[in-house]
Scaffold this motif. Sequence first.
Motif, mmCIF file in Angstrom:
data_model
loop_
_atom_site.group_PDB
_atom_site.id
_atom_site.type_symbol
_atom_site.label_atom_id
_atom_site.label_comp_id
_atom_site.label_asym_id
_atom_site.label_seq_id
_atom_site.Cartn_x
_atom_site.Cartn_y
_atom_site.Cartn_z
ATOM 1 N N ALA A 288 -13.195 -24.404 5.616
ATOM 2 C CA ALA A 288 -13.758 -24.115 4.319
ATOM 3 C C ALA A 288 -12.436 -24.194 3.250
ATOM 4 N N ALA A 289 -12.663 -25.264 2.517
ATOM 5 C CA ALA A 289 -11.931 -25.556 1.495
ATOM 6 C C ALA A 289 -12.194 -26.449 0.176
ATOM 7 N N ASN A 290 -11.734 -26.233 -1.049
ATOM 8 C CA ASN A 290 -12.212 -27.223 -1.947
ATOM 9 C C ASN A 290 -11.531 -28.650 -1.539
ATOM 10 N N ASP A 291 -11.923 -29.736 -2.515
ATOM 11 C CA ASP A 291 -11.496 -30.781 -2.245
ATOM 12 C C ASP A 291 -9.805 -31.115 -2.548
ATOM 13 N N MET A 292 -9.367 -30.281 -3.440
ATOM 14 C CA MET A 292 -7.913 -30.072 -3.717
ATOM 15 C C MET A 292 -7.148 -29.648 -2.449
ATOM 16 N N GLN A 293 -7.425 -28.613 -1.885
ATOM 17 C CA GLN A 293 -6.613 -28.366 -0.436
ATOM 18 C C GLN A 293 -6.839 -29.515 0.657
ATOM 19 N N ASP B 23 -0.675 -39.047 17.634
ATOM 20 C CA ASP B 23 -0.229 -38.334 19.311
ATOM 21 C C ASP B 23 -1.581 -38.237 20.099
ATOM 22 N N GLY B 24 -2.551 -38.813 19.976
ATOM 23 C CA GLY B 24 -3.434 -38.940 20.879
ATOM 24 C C GLY B 24 -4.320 -37.499 21.128
ATOM 25 N N VAL B 25 -4.455 -36.851 20.047
ATOM 26 C CA VAL B 25 -5.105 -35.637 19.981
ATOM 27 C C VAL B 25 -6.522 -35.833 19.623
ATOM 28 N N ASN B 26 -7.520 -35.241 20.480
ATOM 29 C CA ASN B 26 -8.969 -35.547 20.212
ATOM 30 C C ASN B 26 -9.262 -34.268 19.501
ATOM 31 N N LEU B 27 -9.413 -34.585 18.138
ATOM 32 C CA LEU B 27 -9.819 -33.557 17.090
ATOM 33 C C LEU B 27 -11.058 -34.089 16.419
ATOM 34 N N SER B 28 -11.829 -33.017 15.820
ATOM 35 C CA SER B 28 -12.838 -33.364 15.054
ATOM 36 C C SER B 28 -12.830 -32.143 14.212
ATOM 37 N N LEU B 29 -12.997 -32.772 12.723
ATOM 38 C CA LEU B 29 -12.988 -31.380 11.548
ATOM 39 C C LEU B 29 -14.090 -31.848 10.782
ATOM 40 N N GLU B 30 -14.923 -30.679 10.204
ATOM 41 C CA GLU B 30 -15.957 -30.589 9.458
ATOM 42 C C GLU B 30 -15.387 -29.675 8.291
ATOM 43 N N PHE B 31 -15.786 -30.114 7.142
ATOM 44 C CA PHE B 31 -15.241 -29.497 5.897
ATOM 45 C C PHE B 31 -16.518 -29.120 5.072
ATOM 46 N N LYS B 32 -16.492 -27.804 4.720
ATOM 47 C CA LYS B 32 -17.570 -27.139 3.944
ATOM 48 C C LYS B 32 -16.813 -26.541 2.538
ATOM 49 N N PRO B 33 -17.611 -26.529 1.468
ATOM 50 C CA PRO B 33 -16.886 -25.880 0.280
ATOM 51 C C PRO B 33 -16.633 -24.250 0.484
ATOM 52 N N SER B 34 -15.613 -23.940 -0.251
ATOM 53 C CA SER B 34 -15.485 -22.230 -0.072
ATOM 54 C C SER B 34 -15.544 -21.790 -1.135
ATOM 55 N N SER C 128 -16.079 -15.538 0.624
ATOM 56 C CA SER C 128 -16.301 -14.033 1.140
ATOM 57 C C SER C 128 -15.796 -13.842 2.536
ATOM 58 N N VAL C 129 -15.469 -12.609 3.088
ATOM 59 C CA VAL C 129 -15.261 -12.444 4.241
ATOM 60 C C VAL C 129 -16.242 -12.775 5.303
ATOM 61 N N SER C 130 -17.724 -13.070 4.851
ATOM 62 C CA SER C 130 -18.564 -13.285 6.001
ATOM 63 C C SER C 130 -18.336 -14.782 6.472
ATOM 64 N N LEU C 131 -17.750 -15.747 5.647
ATOM 65 C CA LEU C 131 -17.320 -16.954 5.975
ATOM 66 C C LEU C 131 -16.563 -17.055 7.394
ATOM 67 N N LEU C 132 -15.706 -16.061 7.539
ATOM 68 C CA LEU C 132 -14.983 -16.128 8.915
ATOM 69 C C LEU C 132 -15.506 -15.169 9.975
ATOM 70 N N ARG C 133 -15.890 -13.929 9.240
ATOM 71 C CA ARG C 133 -16.371 -12.707 9.920
ATOM 72 C C ARG C 133 -17.705 -13.283 10.732
ATOM 73 N N ASP C 134 -18.570 -14.041 10.172
ATOM 74 C CA ASP C 134 -19.660 -14.762 10.887
ATOM 75 C C ASP C 134 -19.604 -16.148 11.588
ATOM 76 N N ALA C 135 -18.416 -16.330 11.689
ATOM 77 C CA ALA C 135 -17.852 -17.687 12.164
ATOM 78 C C ALA C 135 -18.619 -18.846 11.538
ATOM 79 N N LEU D 74 -11.233 -21.676 9.899
ATOM 80 C CA LEU D 74 -10.336 -21.660 9.070
ATOM 81 C C LEU D 74 -10.522 -21.823 7.609
ATOM 82 N N LEU D 75 -9.870 -21.268 6.682
ATOM 83 C CA LEU D 75 -10.263 -20.991 5.255
ATOM 84 C C LEU D 75 -8.927 -21.335 4.614
#
Length: 300
Positions: free
Chosen positions: A104-109, A124-135, A139-146, A150-151
């Motif tokens: 969770a991040a805005n487009d600046m970060q 480095d050959g790391v198999n990484l997938s990222l999904e971004f959502k606006p922050s 609120s604490v529920s973003l992380l607390r409710d999984a 990362l925020l």
Amino acid sequence: MSKIDFHNLDGQILRTFLAILEESSVSRAAERLEVTQSAVSHTLSKLRLILGDPLFVRSGQGLTPTETALSLKGPVRQVLDSLKSLTEQRPFDPRSEDMRFVVAANDMQRDLLFPQLVRDALRDGVNLSLEFKPSGVPSVSLLRDARCDLLLTPIPPDAPDMIQFKLFSGEMMCFFDGSCTRPPTSVEDYLAARHVTVQFVLGGGSNDVLRAPDLPYIPKPTVTVSNFSGITPFVRGTSMLATELEFMHRTSLRNLDMAPLPFVTESLNVFMVWHERSTNDPAHRWLREAVTACSRALVF
């Protein structure tokens, strides 16, 4: 309710239950879990049979949880966290892991840090997938409710189970089109100018992070956009100004001129925030270290 045989429950069933509960939709839960809708429906039918409760009933365009489903949210999350902790001491190699994270991040970060992070991971050959959502204003529920792993935010939620780490600090600057105007040289000039600012759909924006003791008031914007990439098209070819973090001169505001503001402002801190349950997870630790490395490159 008949006696529950807990042997019929497993981590995948519980994970599916939480996804349906948080998404209020079988289709969105399937998309989030990257499985078919029929697989989610089958798991839900199995869980209903085990628990002897419908768990969800149709309401409008979504699903409404029953009282039983709502009461299970906390215990199910605790069970999944406990299962996850069993693997935290396992040997970890990022090149052999299938790592998926929601950030969770805005487009600046996002634009400042993650393009380099992804380039490094690919190299480095790391198999990484990222999904971004606006922050927005998170609120604490973003992380607390999984709902995210990362925020990144200048306004970190404060709670005992939230852990925050300052990534970097920067100064607020004036962005403008030098072919049309000069930067303001006084508070009066700044207040008299027309401004473009950001106000996120989920709340929060440029004016919320500007701390300027000598500024009598925040000028009302002429144009308000929903993300930082919307600033440049409105500032270019006009005398309007935007007040944003200096590092944005490297990303979405690179085509504008930049100058110091004509008054004293407090530095803007950007934090990385996560839930305490993720602290010892090796994959999550890898992500945090990678984000930190990219943030250090901003200031050196």
